[in-house]
Design an enzyme around this catalytic site. Sequence first.
Site, PDB file in Angstrom:
ATOM      1  N   CYS A 196       0.864  -1.181   0.000  1.00  0.00           N
ATOM      2  CA  CYS A 196       0.000   0.000   0.000  1.00  0.00           C
ATOM      3  C   CYS A 196       0.899   1.229   0.000  1.00  0.00           C
ATOM      4  CB  CYS A 196      -0.906   0.002   1.223  1.00  0.00           C
ATOM      5  SG  CYS A 196      -1.879   1.507   1.375  1.00  0.00           S
ATOM      6  N   ASP A 229     -12.397  -7.392  -4.071  1.00  0.00           N
ATOM      7  CA  ASP A 229     -11.030  -7.777  -3.728  1.00  0.00           C
ATOM      8  C   ASP A 229     -10.495  -8.665  -4.839  1.00  0.00           C
ATOM      9  OD1 ASP A 229      -8.647  -8.610  -2.599  1.00  0.00           O
ATOM     10  OD2 ASP A 229      -9.496  -8.845  -0.590  1.00  0.00           O
ATOM     11  N   GLN A 260      -0.025  -1.171  10.258  1.00  0.00           N
ATOM     12  CA  GLN A 260      -0.052  -2.644  10.262  1.00  0.00           C
ATOM     13  C   GLN A 260       1.315  -3.222   9.913  1.00  0.00           C
ATOM     14  OE1 GLN A 260      -3.340  -3.845   7.624  1.00  0.00           O
ATOM     15  NE2 GLN A 260      -4.194  -4.899   9.402  1.00  0.00           N
ATOM     16  N   ARG A 305      -5.635  -3.752  -3.184  1.00  0.00           N
ATOM     17  CA  ARG A 305      -6.351  -5.039  -3.258  1.00  0.00           C
ATOM     18  C   ARG A 305      -6.330  -5.605  -4.686  1.00  0.00           C
ATOM     19  NH1 ARG A 305     -10.204  -2.393   0.015  1.00  0.00           N
ATOM     20  NH2 ARG A 305     -11.811  -2.571  -1.574  1.00  0.00           N
ATOM     21  N   GLU A 308      -0.955  -4.055  -4.905  1.00  0.00           N
ATOM     22  CA  GLU A 308      -1.405  -2.715  -4.501  1.00  0.00           C
ATOM     23  C   GLU A 308      -2.918  -2.550  -4.712  1.00  0.00           C
ATOM     24  OE1 GLU A 308       0.661   0.238  -3.526  1.00  0.00           O
ATOM     25  OE2 GLU A 308      -1.362   0.950  -3.159  1.00  0.00           O
ATOM     26  N   ARG A 326      -7.329  -9.742  -5.082  1.00  0.00           N
ATOM     27  CA  ARG A 326      -6.044 -10.354  -4.741  1.00  0.00           C
ATOM     28  C   ARG A 326      -6.076 -11.880  -4.866  1.00  0.00           C
ATOM     29  NH1 ARG A 326      -5.142  -7.462   0.929  1.00  0.00           N
ATOM     30  NH2 ARG A 326      -7.398  -7.761   0.892  1.00  0.00           N
TER      31      ARG A 326
END
Length: 207
Positions: free
Chosen positions: A64, A136, A80, A104, A102, A138
């Site tokens: 991110c 999403d 995180q 999601r 990047e 990913r």
Amino acid sequence: MSQSSSSARVERVAEASLPCAYGEFRIVAFQGKQGDREQELVVLKYGDLGDQEKAPLVRIHSQCMTGEVFGSERCDCGPQLQMAMRLISEEGNGVLVYDPQEGRGIGILNKIRAYELQDQGADTVEANEALGFEADERDYRLAVAVLLDLGIQRVRFLSNNPAKVAALEEAGIEVVERVPCEPSSSDQATAYLKTKREKLGHLIDGL
Ligand SMILES: [Zn+2]
């Protein structure tokens, strides 16, 4: 995640020491290939991963740029990442896979397009869907293949995301414990995290 991790291939390219604010990590570079998709991944390793008595603390962290590089408060990815590195070094052994998916999985340009829609009132899921993407996109098979290459079979898994847990278990990696990754976050990130909890099934308690 319906396919096995066997279609994802990774090759270890190089390894070096990486002294950081949270201690002395090893950084390992991988070239990944999955179908037509090629992806470079890096891993931070800490301590002795050969100790089978104690499953290592493992995180698959999705890239991110806005959160990690610029300290954006739209999400909690920066805190995180820092929390994960700190906990792994405190534990004494663990792995962080830095997964370059990047936004999601939609990439930085589309992520900023989604932010533009969010500035007009959409939430993070509505924005991605308005751009023609899944909420999403990913796919964790390359990240999981990296863990398998490192010989990791049992993990204490630092994540709030059930899809990541499922990806590990599908590949035969035993998740002996899920450890929440919930740093304190800004008010703006709180709204984002609520959407992730309500629409994407993330396990987030502290809101
Ligand atoms: Zn983020």
